[in-house]
Scaffold this active site. Structure first.
Site, PDB file in Angstrom:
ATOM      1  CB  CYS A  62      42.450  21.985  42.054  1.00 24.99           C
ATOM      2  SG  CYS A  62      42.252  21.952  43.846  1.00 24.99           S
ATOM      3  CB  ALA A  65      40.265  18.555  45.037  1.00 29.74           C
ATOM      4  NE  ARG A  96      36.706  11.278  48.073  1.00 34.99           N
ATOM      5  CZ  ARG A  96      37.670  10.456  48.456  1.00 34.99           C
ATOM      6  NH1 ARG A  96      38.238  10.624  49.649  1.00 34.99           N
ATOM      7  NH2 ARG A  96      38.075   9.476  47.679  1.00 34.99           N
ATOM      8  CG  HIS A 195      43.796  11.049  42.172  1.00 34.41           C
ATOM      9  ND1 HIS A 195      43.015  10.908  41.057  1.00 34.41           N
ATOM     10  CD2 HIS A 195      42.995  11.555  43.136  1.00 34.41           C
ATOM     11  CE1 HIS A 195      41.780  11.304  41.337  1.00 34.41           C
ATOM     12  NE2 HIS A 195      41.742  11.708  42.583  1.00 34.41           N
TER      13      HIS A 195
HETATM   14 FE1  CFM Z   1      38.142   7.079  42.492  1.00 30.14          FE
HETATM   15 FE2  CFM Z   1      36.099   8.085  41.609  1.00 30.14          FE
HETATM   16 FE3  CFM Z   1      38.074   9.577  42.623  1.00 30.14          FE
HETATM   17 FE4  CFM Z   1      36.591   7.969  44.230  1.00 30.14          FE
HETATM   18 FE5  CFM Z   1      35.069  10.113  44.828  1.00 30.14          FE
HETATM   19 FE6  CFM Z   1      34.628  10.177  42.173  1.00 30.14          FE
HETATM   20 FE7  CFM Z   1      36.544  11.733  43.196  1.00 30.14          FE
HETATM   21 MO1  CFM Z   1      34.047  12.247  43.709  1.00 30.14          MO
HETATM   22  S1  CFM Z   1      36.077   6.415  42.890  1.00 30.14           S
HETATM   23  S2  CFM Z   1      38.690   8.343  44.188  1.00 30.14           S
HETATM   24  S3  CFM Z   1      35.507   8.351  46.051  1.00 30.14           S
HETATM   25  S4  CFM Z   1      37.989   8.462  40.815  1.00 30.14           S
HETATM   26  S5  CFM Z   1      33.249  10.112  43.800  1.00 30.14           S
HETATM   27  S6  CFM Z   1      34.368   8.643  40.526  1.00 30.14           S
HETATM   28  S7  CFM Z   1      35.145  12.196  41.681  1.00 30.14           S
HETATM   29  S8  CFM Z   1      35.808  12.075  45.179  1.00 30.14           S
HETATM   30  S9  CFM Z   1      38.626  11.745  42.768  1.00 30.14           S
END
Ligand code: CFM
Length: 482
Positions: A62, A65, A96, A195
């Site tokens: 979500c 997260a 994480r 993000h």
């Molecule tokens: Fe970038 Fe990723 Fe992500 Fe990531 Fe991650 Fe991820 Fe994630 Mo899990 S590189 S930041 S450190 S998009 S592994 S493939 S899913 S936490 S939001």
């Protein structure tokens, strides 16, 4: 369509047959088979960044997260409040593996779970007063904390609390930046919007706010490396060995100051495009800082990236870069010589968030392994267009696949390795399919850079060639000796 592509299409159609008509039609739009057109990026019609189909199990996260867990959480000298009921922070606590130096609870708070622990009365009467109290408590308990972020969970948005007003008032009262982040979990369709919201909060409250005393011609920032298992450290040493100065790490092992000075870099280097591209384009627009993507997974891509980075500077850096590549190439050849014969031709499937399904392809290929299917939990169109050219013709590409779809494909494609997340892991163990947890590196890592590849190669061998899988398969037919 060639027979291979045709048979792959049949495989997908068969798999989707179990769904009711509407669901089948909808899910089929989230599949593509890589072909010449896609490789050359002529078209990309795969549907992505859309609401997951109700009733179909998704592994997405979500917005909370994406903001608290991904972007803000790794900033080590700030206290991040999971604002709302206790579960969001508690169940994501420590999962994480974004490493950071410092002393926990003194000048590093990354491994702590700080929550406002909403109760019924907070929902009914509002949680603003409680939030003020928490900010005061944080100041008292953690005098070296350089800032606080308020990470909203769903109820905070639903009841209409004014966290912005609290943040403003408490910033003035306790004298450190307090940043409200409207990352309520219900926003958007996955962690991806989290993000973006987190990036916007950095832009609005910290970006460009501080000065760097001495600037140099080789100042760069690492953007979008979260130091999972030490990834950012394994990357930073290569940039430094090349003669560059890393002035900021966003956000793995990063600090609030690094968020405020990165606009001073000469070049922003972005690893995870998905989670931080917004910051690169913003710093480019507001401060004229150029940026470029790079990929530090596996020696082929790492060397390619190092050269591309060096090319943005002068002969001094370029010479350093070549010397460094020569040095590491001997080590990398030895690693490949050791592990490639054990992994050659092994078939891999990947499902990870928004970057790694494309960024790790080269690392697998360096070991002679082949990606037969890959996809994202929450990738956007710009992720898919970057993915097709890196994969072979006939590779199946999926978006937000359900647990059922992934399991079906894994069996039908008779894969040798699945790389996905912890929610998938134990199902594949039970199916007797070797599995690597490709988010947290399965308690291993780093996987970035030359140091990381040594660990990556060992881990893939250890997993694929473990004798345990033969003991698990077909328990009905094969007696397992105990
Ligand atoms: Fe970038 Fe990723 Fe992500 Fe990531 Fe991650 Fe991820 Fe994630 Mo899990 S590189 S930041 S450190 S998009 S592994 S493939 S899913 S936490 S939001």
């Amino acid at each position: 369509m060639s027979t291979d592509l045709g048979s792959k299409q049949n495989l997908i159609d068969e798999m989707l047959e179990v769904y009711p008509d509407k669901a089948r039609k909808d899910r089929s739009k989230h599949y593509e088979i890589n072909d010449e057109n896609l490789i050359n990026c002529g078209k990309c019609s795969i549907k992505s960044n859309m609401k997951s189909r109700p009733g179909v199990m998704t592994v997405r996260g979500c917005a909370y997260a994406g903001s608290k867990g991904v972007v803000w959480g790794p900033i080590k000298d700030m206290v991040h409040i999971s604002h709302g009921p206790v579960g969001c922070g508690q169940y994501s606590w420590g999962t994480r593996r974004n490493y950071a130096t410092g002393t926990l609870g003194v000048d590093n708070f990354t491994a702590m779970q700080i929550t406002s622990d909403f109760q019924e009365k907070d929902i009914v009467f509002g949680g603003d007063k409680k939030l003020e109290e928490i900010c005061r408590e944080i100041k008292e308990m953690f005098p070296l904390a350089k800032g606080i972020s308020i990470q909203s969970e769903c109820p905070v948005g639903l009841i209409g609390d004014d966290i912005e007003a609290v943040a403003k008032k408490m910033t003035a009262e306790i004298g450190i930046p307090i940043i409200p982040v409207r990352c309520e979990g219900f926003r958007g369709v996955s962690q991806s919007l989290g993000h973006h919201i987190a990036n916007d909060a950095i832009r609005d409250f910290l970006m460009g706010r501080r000065e760097l005393e001495e600037c140099g011609p080789y100042d760069v920032s690492i953007i979008g490396d979260y130091n999972i298992g030490g990834d950012a450290w394994a990357s930073r040493i290569l940039l430094e060995e090349m003669g560059l100065r890393v002035i900021a790490q966003w956000s793995g092992d990063g600090s609030i100051n690094e968020l405020a000075i990165a606009h001073k870099s000469k070049l922003n280097l972005i690893h995870c495009f998905r989670s931080m591209n917004y910051m690169c384009t913003t710093m480019e627009r507001e401060y004229g800082v150029p940026w470029m993507e790079y990929n530090f997974f596996g020696p082929t891509k790492t060397i390619e990236s190092l050269r591309a980075i060096a090319d943005r500077f002068d002969d001094h850096i370029r010479d350093n870069c070549e010397k460094m590549i020569e040095k590491y190439r001997i080590q990398m050849d030895a690693i490949i010589g050791k592990y490639r014969p054990r992994l050659e031709g092994k078939k891999v499937m990947l499902l990870i968030g928004g970057l790694r399904p494309r960024h790790t392809i080269g690392a697998y290929e360096d070991l002679g392994m082949e990606i037969v299917a890959a996809g994202y939990e929450f990738g956007h169109k710009d992720d898919y267009t970057r993915t097709f050219p890196d994969l072979k013709e006939g590779t199946i590409i999926y978006d937000d696949p359900s647990a059922y779809e992934l399991e079906e494909l894994a069996q039908k494609l008779d894969i040798d390795l699945m790389g996905a997340g912890v929610k998938e892991k134990y199902v594949y163990h039970k199916m007797g399919i070797p599995f690597r947890q490709m988010h947290s590196w399965d308690y291993s890592g780093p996987y970035h850079g030359f140091d990381g590849f040594k660990v990556f190669a060992r881990d893939m061998d250890m997993t694929v060639n473990s004798p345990v899988w033969d003991l698990l398969k077909d328990p009905q037919r094969k007696a397992v000796s105990v």
